[in-house]
Design an enzyme around this catalytic site. Structure first.
Site, mmCIF file in Angstrom:
data_model
loop_
_atom_site.group_PDB
_atom_site.id
_atom_site.type_symbol
_atom_site.label_atom_id
_atom_site.label_comp_id
_atom_site.label_asym_id
_atom_site.label_seq_id
_atom_site.Cartn_x
_atom_site.Cartn_y
_atom_site.Cartn_z
ATOM 1 N N GLU A 107 0.783 -1.098 0.003
ATOM 2 C CA GLU A 107 0.049 -0.004 0.127
ATOM 3 C C GLU A 107 0.867 1.280 0.080
ATOM 4 O O GLU A 107 2.088 1.390 0.213
ATOM 5 C CB GLU A 107 -0.797 0.037 1.102
ATOM 6 C CG GLU A 107 -0.087 0.170 2.457
ATOM 7 C CD GLU A 107 -0.985 0.564 3.666
ATOM 8 O OE1 GLU A 107 -1.349 1.828 3.652
ATOM 9 O OE2 GLU A 107 -1.310 -0.109 4.710
ATOM 10 N N ASP A 115 -18.419 3.851 12.885
ATOM 11 C CA ASP A 115 -17.183 4.236 11.989
ATOM 12 C C ASP A 115 -16.714 2.719 11.906
ATOM 13 O O ASP A 115 -16.192 2.368 12.859
ATOM 14 C CB ASP A 115 -16.441 5.035 12.886
ATOM 15 C CG ASP A 115 -15.067 5.521 12.057
ATOM 16 O OD1 ASP A 115 -14.829 5.045 11.006
ATOM 17 O OD2 ASP A 115 -14.458 6.469 12.565
ATOM 18 N N ALA A 142 -13.504 0.310 5.517
ATOM 19 C CA ALA A 142 -13.983 -0.259 4.355
ATOM 20 C C ALA A 142 -13.075 -1.405 4.170
ATOM 21 O O ALA A 142 -13.382 -2.226 3.322
ATOM 22 C CB ALA A 142 -13.874 0.805 3.171
ATOM 23 N N LYS A 172 -5.096 -2.737 13.735
ATOM 24 C CA LYS A 172 -4.256 -1.594 14.406
ATOM 25 C C LYS A 172 -4.982 -1.605 15.919
ATOM 26 O O LYS A 172 -6.345 -1.554 16.162
ATOM 27 C CB LYS A 172 -4.665 -0.365 13.796
ATOM 28 C CG LYS A 172 -3.932 -0.348 12.275
ATOM 29 C CD LYS A 172 -4.022 1.010 11.945
ATOM 30 C CE LYS A 172 -3.370 0.959 10.308
ATOM 31 N NZ LYS A 172 -3.973 0.398 9.426
#
Length: 305
Positions: free
Chosen positions: A26, A140, A143, A161
């Protein structure tokens, strides 16, 4: 149709055509994860680790509206210098970044999408996104989780995380049928620490076992990705009490400032790094290196099957 939007680096294209192992990477970790030039140095070292372990790296981003699968050193340097001026790009953002001819740094979700477009099956990152703390009120949810449910790419990470609600993240993955594999561990790693209170679905000991499960899953048409949870090395893991305290302080400050959405993760990671006097950033870098090595080994086994 894709060719009008997608640029696959010649080295990556050749590897894919020849059936050689490729590992996707990424780019938000470059633009939003750490300052320049440390971000570029880290990105290039991750690529070198993948090469040293017998695979071809494919760092993914959007540059001037072009979907890039595999980047040159100059392009990585450009992205690193631009930093947070580059748009953090998830699934919903891709068409708008492309249409505007803008620059975008890919999250886990969008990296998976572009990797799948190119035919790459293995992706190495730091940690996946997940359900944020307080999501019962805010809704929240990253995605990344929905992408893991739908896109056929295995993600090698150090778990979710630890700034997230790991219990709800684990439940969401289970509901979506996303297998969570613990690499040589029974417990879901918590990014900066090797263990959490939550179990994995399957413990596998060798890269060949992971590759065999990936192949069986996709050969049978079982849609979606796979989380390969690889604990941070012992010598780089942080004290659990220290990191939990830092995260609690960071979350409280984020709530006080009303920060949410895509800005929440970069804020929390930066605040935790500040509170831990940089120790969390060092741990983050080391776990990415560790994941890159394992991803290369799994990619090698996967293409050999």
């Amino acid at each position: 149709m894709l060719k009008q939007y997608l640029d696959i680096h010649p080295e990556v294209q050749a590897a894919l055509e020849q059936g050689k192992p490729v590992v996707a990477l990424e780019s938000t970790i470059i633009s939003h994860g750490m300052p320049y030039p440390q971000n570029v140095e880290t990105a290039l070292k991750v690529e070198q680790i993948i090469r040293d372990n017998g695979a071809v790296p494919a760092t993914i981003a959007i540059l001037k509206g072009r979907l890039k699968v595999g980047m040159s050193q100059e392009e990585i340097n450009y992205l690193g210098k631009a930093g947070e001026a580059v748009i953090k790009t998830s699934r919903r953002d891709i068409p708008f970044i492309v249409a505007k001819g803008a620059d975008g740094a890919t999250t886990v979700a969008s990296t998976m999408i572009l990797a799948a477009m190119a035919g790459i099956k293995v992706f190495a990152t730091g940690g996946i996104g997940g359900v944020h703390r307080g999501a019962q009120q805010t809704f929240d949810i990253s995605a990344d989780l929905q992408e893991l449910a739908n896109t056929d790419v295995a993600v090698v990470c150090a778990g979710a995380k630890s700034i997230l609600d790991l219990g709800l993240t684990r439940e969401y993955l289970e509901t979506q049928g996303v297998p969570v594999v613990g690499f040589q561990t029974d417990k879901l790693p918590a990014f900066y620490t090797r263990e959490s209170d939550f179990s994995v679905d399957y413990r596998l000991e060798q890269p060949v076992e992971v590759a065999a499960a990936m192949k069986a899953k996709w050969d049978m048409g079982l849609k979606g990705g796979m989380v390969i949870a690889n604990p941070i090395p012992h010598e780089h893991a942080l004290d659990k009490a220290l990191i939990d305290g830092a995260i609690a302080r960071a979350v409280a400050e984020m709530d006080e400032k009303g920060i949410g959405g895509k800005a929440s993760t970069p804020f929390l990671l930066a605040k935790v790094a500040e509170i831990t006097e940089g120790h969390s950033l060092t741990a983050n870098i080391e776990l990415v290196y560790n994941n890159a090595k394992l991803a290369a080994e799994i990619a090698r086994e996967y293409v050999a099957r």
